[in-house]
Design an enzyme around this catalytic site. Structure first.
Site, PDB file in Angstrom:
ATOM      1  N   SER A  38     -44.185 -20.593 145.358  1.00 51.94           N
ATOM      2  CA  SER A  38     -42.694 -20.304 145.489  1.00 51.94           C
ATOM      3  C   SER A  38     -41.851 -21.510 145.924  1.00 51.94           C
ATOM      4  O   SER A  38     -41.985 -22.431 145.291  1.00 51.94           O
ATOM      5  CB  SER A  38     -42.754 -19.097 146.486  1.00 51.94           C
ATOM      6  OG  SER A  38     -41.442 -18.462 146.355  1.00 51.94           O
TER       7      SER A  38
ATOM      8  N   GLU B  13     -41.329 -12.179 137.984  1.00 55.25           N
ATOM      9  CA  GLU B  13     -40.941 -13.008 139.083  1.00 55.25           C
ATOM     10  C   GLU B  13     -39.491 -12.482 139.813  1.00 55.25           C
ATOM     11  O   GLU B  13     -39.427 -12.576 141.184  1.00 55.25           O
ATOM     12  CB  GLU B  13     -40.430 -14.396 138.811  1.00 55.25           C
ATOM     13  CG  GLU B  13     -41.758 -15.168 138.615  1.00 55.25           C
ATOM     14  CD  GLU B  13     -42.693 -15.854 139.513  1.00 55.25           C
ATOM     15  OE1 GLU B  13     -42.307 -15.508 140.684  1.00 55.25           O
ATOM     16  OE2 GLU B  13     -43.683 -16.579 139.383  1.00 55.25           O
TER      17      GLU B  13
ATOM     18  N   HIS C 120     -43.651 -11.567 141.709  1.00 54.49           N
ATOM     19  CA  HIS C 120     -43.751 -12.964 142.811  1.00 54.49           C
ATOM     20  C   HIS C 120     -44.439 -12.667 143.986  1.00 54.49           C
ATOM     21  O   HIS C 120     -44.647 -11.565 144.469  1.00 54.49           O
ATOM     22  CB  HIS C 120     -42.248 -13.285 143.349  1.00 54.49           C
ATOM     23  CG  HIS C 120     -42.216 -14.472 143.839  1.00 54.49           C
ATOM     24  ND1 HIS C 120     -42.299 -15.762 143.355  1.00 54.49           N
ATOM     25  CD2 HIS C 120     -41.887 -14.843 145.205  1.00 54.49           C
ATOM     26  CE1 HIS C 120     -42.194 -16.831 144.231  1.00 54.49           C
ATOM     27  NE2 HIS C 120     -42.087 -16.289 145.270  1.00 54.49           N
TER      28      HIS C 120
END
Length: 548
Positions: A234, A360, A470
């Protein structure tokens, strides 16, 4: 029996929060740096040295300044626990009902709700090594950069002993390093004042200082400073990619490989694009009347400065991934917009691995549930994401991200997971805009220039509304998955392949192979990186023109 959601949440909690108390009776290990002795703690076959200061405390006059190297170490240090996290931005999660609320509870408990002691004096790092490693061992070094939207997070979330222990089991031992870095307003304040003072992207500068520390000191732990791989997820992966672009692609010998999970050079513009957030903090801290507002901010009491930061939009605000505090072009660390640097070829010539989760955008679309109509979606895209774009450009993008729920994210779930009529559409748009499209753009730009591999995680599709969300790939890299072994292989050989990793071909424009991680009986397959081609090309072109 646990639901898929509860089981996954439990797995993540156990993974993130387990730092073994093994080996308490073993002799405490020591290492000498300069003229100081550092005493760590021993595991069954690892040794951990936690909370080592790598820069002077960024407090007082050093607040909002470039990180300063520590003076030569003297005396003795006990380094058996993680240092304080850097100041976190307060997160407000959306309030939902039913299964959707269970999703939010999962997020709160296993990802964004973990609470760490935090303080401004936070620039410490952690070294975990095999017990047998000596100063002459010259082991590869893998450096972990945590994620959290540049707003929160800590190395304490991740148990690096699992990486080192597995590397020993594979016969490919590595040294593991993780570091703190300043986040949110303490690390990524952006404005014309910040540019003029040359103090932009302080969080990235902190990471860079940690990499310089590794060059100087990792040999004492048995590491080889010429064999460093930087690895992150990330915001951590975005950071890794930006180190590849820093100083116009000159990595200064600080690393030889890069491994990125859910993060690539993002479409962000000049540092002045953050002016309104800087001005709001100046106003809230009472510095508006100062002749030098930046100097004034350095004198503001910590609690007051943090409160002003926390009043800024967070990652679960309506604007979501259009974050208030981001890395931006500052003329020093990043000499141009990141994607422009990629186009100019100003990228470190090192091999890399990069990939994303399939869904995501779902996690970050829980804050836009009031967007329920086609008109709402068009307004959201035009007002939040690309306010400078004309109506034709907006209309084209909106058309490519269909309101058909079967085309949205979580992908391949048909009519399921329709939290609102526009939820899956927004999730598809945000996931592509910030993660998938920038990754593909990055890989295409570097085609033929350096070895590269790609992956896509489609696991945990059963998570309600989130799907392969995510952060879910962390189970693969810090759990018992293929990514963990791939990181270790790559750190040793600059290639993710190894006897425990299924054959993973390189990515190229001609053959855009992706290692795809799946649920079910057959856990991996090689797929092609061609999905949503027109939509991703459109979103790339418009964000190149109008970066955040």
């Amino acid at each position: 029996m646990l639901s898929p959601l509860s089981a996954a949440a439990l797995s993540l909690l156990l993974l993130l929060q387990t730092h073994g108390a093994e080996g308490a009776a073993l002799a405490a290990p020591t290492v000498t740096l300069d003229s100081a002795v550092f005493t760590g703690k021993a595991g069954s076959n690892t040794q951990s040295f936690l909370g080592i200061p790598f820069a002077k405390p960024p407090v007082g006059d050093l607040r909002l300044q470039l990180p300063q190297p520590v003076d030569k170490y003297t005396g003795s240090y006990t380094v058996t626990s993680f240092g304080d996290a850097c100041p976190q931005q307060e997160i407000e999660l959306p309030i939902l009902t039913g299964v959707a609320q269970e999703v939010v509870d999962y997020v709160a408990n296993s990802i964004f709700g973990l609470v760490f002691p935090a303080a401004e004096d936070c620039l410490t790092l952690n070294v975990i090594k095999p017990s047998t490693a000596k100063a002459t061992s010259k082991l590869p070094v893998v450096v972990w950069i945590f994620g959290g939207g540049f707003e929160l997070g800590s190395p304490a979330m991740y148990d690096g002993t699992t990486i080192v222990q597995r590397s020993i089991d594979l016969g490919e031992p590595v040294i593991y390093v993780s570091m703190n870095y300043r986040i949110s307003a303490f690390g990524f304040l952006a404005s014309k004042e910040i540019r003029e003072a040359g103090v932009g992207n302080l969080g990235l500068q902190d990471q860079r200082q940690a990499l310089r520390w590794i060059q100087q000191y990792i040999g004492a732990f048995g590491g080889d400073p010429t064999k460093v791989t930087i690895w992150g997820e990330s915001a951590g992966a975005i950071s890794v990619s930006l180190h590849m672009l820093a100083n116009n692609g000159d990595n200064q010998g600080l690393f030889r490989g890069a491994f990125m999970e859910s993060g690539s050079p993002i479409p962000v513009g000049p540092i002045e694009n953050g002016q309104k957030y800087y001005d709001a903090i100046v106003q809230k801290t009472g510095c508006s009347g100062a002749s030098d507002t930046l100097a004034c901010l350095r004198t503001v009491p910590y609690d007051q400065f943090k409160a002003a930061q926390d009043a800024s939009p967070g990652i679960f605000s309506y604007q979501s991934l259009v974050l208030a505090f981001l890395p931006r072009e500052d003329g020093t660390f990043l000499t141009a917009n990141p994607q422009a640097l990629v186009q100019q070829g100003k990228v470190s010539n090192v091999p890399f691995v990069t990939g994303d989760c399939d869904d995501e955008g779902t996690l970050f679309s829980l804050s836009t549930l009031n967007v329920t109509s086609d008109a709402d979606f068009t307004k959201y895209v035009s007002s939040v994401w690309i306010p400078q774009a004309n109506s034709t450009q907006v209309a084209n993008l909106v058309k490519l991200y269909s309101s058909d729920v079967t085309a949205g994210s979580p992908f391949d779930t048909g009519i399921l997971d329709v939290l609102t009529p526009q939820f899956k559409r927004i999730a598809a748009f945000q996931g592509d805009g910030v993660f998938q499209a920038p990754r593909r753009f990055f890989q295409k730009a570097l085609n033929g220039k350096q070895n590269q591999w790609a992956f896509l995680s489609k696991r945990l599709k059963a998570l309600p509304f989130l799907g392969s969300a995510h952060f879910t790939d962390i189970l693969n890299s810090y759990g018992t998955g293929e990514l963990r072994d791939a990181v270790i292989n790559f750190s040793n050989n600059l290639d993710p392949n190894g006897h425990t990793v299924p054959n993973w071909p390189k990515w190229s424009v001609a053959n855009p192979n992706m290692m795809t991680f799946l649920d079910g009986l057959f856990p991996t397959q090689i797929s092609q990186d061609t999905y949503r081609k027109d939509a991703m090309e459109a979103i790339t072109q418009i964000t190149l023109q109008f970066p955040i």
